[in-house]
Write an enzyme that holds these catalytic residues in place. Structure first.
Site, PDB file in Angstrom:
ATOM      1  CB  CYS A 158     -10.038   0.759  15.089  1.00  0.00           C
ATOM      2  SG  CYS A 158      -9.390   2.591  15.251  1.00  0.00           S
ATOM      3  CG  MET A 159      -7.223   2.522  17.876  1.00  0.00           C
ATOM      4  SD  MET A 159      -6.181   0.679  17.930  1.00  0.00           S
ATOM      5  CE  MET A 159      -5.188   0.693  19.260  1.00  0.00           C
ATOM      6  N   GLY A 163      -4.488   0.922  14.380  1.00  0.00           N
ATOM      7  CA  GLY A 163      -4.783   0.646  13.050  1.00  0.00           C
ATOM      8  C   GLY A 163      -4.292   1.535  12.207  1.00  0.00           C
ATOM      9  CD  GLN A 164      -8.809   4.869  11.520  1.00  0.00           C
ATOM     10  OE1 GLN A 164      -9.069   5.611  10.774  1.00  0.00           O
ATOM     11  NE2 GLN A 164      -9.683   4.858  12.575  1.00  0.00           N
ATOM     12  CE  LYS A 193      -2.904  -0.700   3.428  1.00  0.00           C
ATOM     13  NZ  LYS A 193      -2.398  -2.312   3.873  1.00  0.00           N
ATOM     14  CG  MET A 253      -8.567  -4.002  14.204  1.00  0.00           C
ATOM     15  SD  MET A 253      -9.197  -2.747  15.417  1.00  0.00           S
ATOM     16  CE  MET A 253      -8.008  -1.887  15.540  1.00  0.00           C
TER      17      MET A 253
END
Lengths: 770, 75
Positions: free
Chosen positions: A173-174, A396-397, A83, A359
């Site tokens: 997510c967190m 995640g982000q 990516k 996750m």
């Protein structure tokens, strides 16, 4: 060519030739060459995941035309993933939003000059506040917000308008990672850093497919193991076999939700095998328990408040009696011998262990608890806050840490502290130049409740920036329907059309990533700056500047009087004031500009790489070796958290588990990566993974159509059998990147009552050949 | 004007420290190898006296195993 340039070119060439002669195979990724002289290479953190790789983007004219890993960045040391290597192509999709759109009375989106669209947004906010009160407006942002984006959103909504209706998709997510940190340590974010990787002897991944989700970090683990064969090992704990499992030295599968029992069983064996570090436990920890049977948040307005009670070591050991390996073997599906293996791995002296999770543990109806339990293992063994010993909650982000958690873009948070504390409100009011009475003392809604409030009509206006909730909200049909009800007004700032822009009343075109200046904060507390490298297309505008424009229209010129030229620097330096002090000091703007990211706390010019360890952390009480200063008496909490089942389990009617997640090629809801041809062609559509035995029993072959049905919806997907992932029998897995296959129409909006984070990994589904 | 280039071998484990220290010097450009085992250092100063002073400052950085001149041009 001028003489000076010629001589510099000669100097470089000479040194490069010498290096090649002395070190065969040497390469220099960022060495300027004759070709590169027309190309400007500039540093930036990657746009995508929470690893926070440093990239060099090659700019020619007004376009980003090349990208490579930044060797000067210690995160990735010049490597990137698939990516990252394709990242700049995300800027140039054919249908990139370049203009604003406003939906007219006939429901048609009409192209509108952006300044006029911003007028409409501000006027609608004023009208909504006037008719329905301050708490009828809201903003929903993202862990992909830059730090200045989130800061301006918080300042506008909490400080100026006076509503705590500020949430971000990192709630999805967190949030459990955050409450895990806060309940165990009193402070958010990891105590270690990525340097732990090259110092570890063993890695344990808990429900996290690192090979696909944090690939560059996984590459570092593999590289470290490759250089230390026989000593370094990777153990994968998961509910599904993945590429991580295949690369691991041992793959241990457990039944969904039973990680709670597994972690407790490991602790049971640490005591049984005499592997508890009693000196460390006595000096630096205290035992606690909380409430049990705490619900799942399925009802509107669900409220829960935990209460911690102190217990003693004897009571904690008695609690663990229910978790002997033999007792949990049937529940978890993990052999007693494997549990003992794990306990020995964690407990044996002079053996460094790093646990990684993301996750699988966070998107869990007991997500806070499982985070606590992994910390318990590291606290009982004393393998924490030391180089090579690290319980590491991965993010995640790219800026769930930097923006949502550190800036505090959640209903209960402020950039420093929580809204419930008067001292925190006073600090915010002083820095923001607003009356302290503006900032409400009571949180309003977490994300799921905020969308429920929009459905009910308690919220009438929602501004959504850089996220795609009409793909990612669980139990999607309710929340999509709710957002489109009469009397709701939705503004969406994004870079491409998505299912979320499809329901918007106003669409604002956003500048993406290096089309504007900004900062991200990654998993290891590293804040990374990027300049604006290329102009945004058309009338696209950064989310920060959109917020400033609307704030001024609402009458807050004084609070948002930043200069257009230097507003990012001005905003960042203002924000930095919140974190002054040894526990969280952030590097000055000029330091961020010069470096490929700087870890906080940044104290006297040095980053604190290992927190709570007096040798490395100047915030510690230096009379102690370890000081968990977020907690009273400097002692971390070892919390007794039991196993409790998932709210919806497979039964006769819906006999399978439904698990959802991602694939390496696609980022989140695919709005960027599906427009990058190479990535899209690699995985063009979502699918359903089945165990081959289940597929055989149902007469399903790879590529057949399969119908999935839950109590909330149904979908047809192509079967994927013996692909990159293999669920256990009785489970199916679907990636959620495909806006044409909305798997979240089937998922359940149950959440962890402490963190309010939904569980996307477990609900009950019927599987049939279509 | 003096322009020079060097090959610098950092002490293993101190590559990042050496790199970040060198990056603080306005007269210096540094290009680490992808393998982290060597760096190219290019210096540009006003005159040979300034160059000599810079050389001394670089040699005093902790973490340098070897610093070898590859090219030098003084005017």
């Amino acid at each position: 060519m001028e003489r000076r340039k010629f001589l510099k070119g000669l100097a470089l060439s000479s040194a490069a030739a010498s290096a090649a002669a002395l070190c065969p195979g040497v390469s220099f990724a960022d060495l300027p060459t004759q070709v590169d002289q027309t190309m400007n290479w500039k540093k930036t953190p990657c746009r995508f995941c929470g690893v926070g790789c440093g990239l060099l983007v090659g700019v020619q004219g007004d376009k980003a035309i090349a990208v490579k890993g930044d060797p000067a960045c210690s995160v990735n040391k010049g490597l990137a993933c698939v990516k990252g290597y394709h990242s700049i192509q995300a800027l140039y999709g054919k249908d990139r939003l370049q203009k604003a759109y406003v939906r007219n009375a006939d429901g048609v989106l009409v192209e509108t000059p952006i300044q006029q669209a911003l007028d409409i947004v501000a006027n609608k906010m004023k009208e909504t506040i006037s008719n329905h009160g301050k708490d009828a407006v809201s903003i929903y942002g993202s862990g992909q917000w830059t730090i200045p984006d989130g800061y301006c959103a918080s300042k506008l909504f909490k400080g100026c308008i006076g509503t705590n209706n500020v949430e971000a998709n990192a709630r999805l997510c967190m949030a459990s990672a955050v409450t895990g940190f806060l309940t165990t340590f009193g402070k958010d974010e990891p105590m270690g850093c990525y340097e732990d990787i090259e110092l570890a002897d063993s890695f344990v991944t808990w429900g996290n497919n690192m090979a696909e989700m944090h690939p560059v970090l996984f590459s570092r683990m593999l590289d470290h193991r490759g250089k230390n064969r026989g000593r370094v090992q990777i153990i994968d704990l998961a509910t599904r076999t993945t590429r991580t499992s295949h690369a691991a030295d041992r793959s241990i599968l457990f039944k969904p939700q039973t990680d709670l029992a597994l972690a407790n069983a490991i602790c049971h064996e640490l005591f049984n095998m005499g592997l508890v570090n009693e000196t460390f436990v006595k000096a630096y920890t205290t035992f606690k328990k909380g409430k049990t049977d705490i619900g799942y948040g399925l009802e509107d307005g669900f409220a829960f408040k935990d209460k911690a009670e102190t217990i003693d070591l004897k009571a904690f050991k008695a609690f663990l009696d229910d978790y002997s390996p033999e007792k949990v073997e049937a529940l978890t599906g993990v052999k007693a011998s494997d549990i003992r293996f794990l306990a020995n791995l964690y407990g044996k002296p002079d053996h460094n262990v790093v646990s990684f999770w993301c996750m699988g543990t966070n998107q869990h109806t007991r997500g806070t608890w499982i985070n606590n339990l992994i910390y318990n293992i590291h606290l009982l063994t004393g393998k924490i806050s030391k180089p090579g010993n690290s319980p590491f909650s991965l993010t995640g982000q790219p800026s769930a840490c930097g923006t949502v958690r550190e800036v505090g873009t959640l209903t209960h948070k402020l950039p420093y502290g929580v809204v419930m504390k008067e001292a925190a409100r006073k600090k915010a009011a002083e820095i923001w130049n607003v009356p302290v009475s503006n900032i409400p003392a009571k949180p309003t809604y977490h994300t799921v409740e905020m969308f429920r409030a929009l459905d009910r009509g308690d919220i009438r206006f929602m501004w959504i920036q850089v996220t795609n909730p009409m793909v990612t909200m669980p139990k999607l049909n309710r929340y999509r329907g709710g957002a489109q009800k009469q009397g709701r007004f939705v503004v969406v700032s994004d870079i491409y059309p998505t299912p979320t822009t499809d329901i918007a009343d106003v669409i604002l075109p956003s500048a993406c990533w290096i089309e504007r200046e900004g900062m991200f904060g990654n998993s290891e507390r590293r804040t990374a700056h990027f300049e604006q490298l290329v102009p945004p297309p058309g009338e696209a505008m950064s989310d920060t500047w959109q917020l400033i424009e609307v704030a001024r229209r609402l009458g807050y010129e004084k609070q948002f009087g930043y200069s257009e030229k230097n507003h990012i620097k001005e905003i960042y330096e203002e924000y930095r004031l919140f974190h002054k002090g040894k526990t969280h000091n952030m590097a000055p703007y000029e330091v961020l500009k010069k470096n490929a990211g700087v870890i906080w706390p940044y104290v006297d010019g040095v980053s604190t790489r290992w927190r709570y360890n007096s040798e490395h952390d100047p915030a510690c009480d230096q009379s102690k070796a370890f000081d968990f200063y977020g907690k009273p008496e400097g002692k971390a909490w070892i919390l007794a958290r039991p196993f409790e089942p998932a709210p919806e389990m497979p039964d006769a009617e819906y006999p399978f588990w439904l698990n959802t997640g991602r694939v390496i090629e696609h980022w989140h809801s695919g709005s960027m990566t599906r427009r990058i041809p190479t990535l899209h062609q690699a995985v063009p559509e979502a699918y359903v993974e089945l165990h081959p035995d289940d597929a055989r029993k149902m007469g399903i072959a790879h590529g057949n159509d399969v119908k999935l049905t839950t109590r909330r919806g149904e979908i047809v997907l192509k079967a994927n059998v013996n692909g990159r992932g293999k669920p256990v029998p009785g489970m199916v897995f679907v990636p959620f990147f495909d806006e044409g296959k909305l798997i979240n129409e089937l998922t359940l909006d149950a959440f962890c009552p402490i963190s309010k984070q939904p569980d996307y990994k477990k609900c009950a589904v019927k599987v049939e050949k279509a | 004007m003096a322009i020079c280039s060097y090959l610098l071998t950092p002490t293993p484990g101190l590559e990042h420290t050496v790199l970040s220290t060198l990056q603080e010097f306005p007269e210096v450009e540094v290009y680490p190898a992808d393998q982290n085992n060597v760096m190219i250092v290019v210096t540009e100063t006003e005159n040979d006296q300034h160059q000599n002073e810079l050389d001394d400052r670089i040699k005093n950085i902790d973490g340098i195993d070897c610093l070898a001149l590859s090219f030098g041009a003084m005017q």
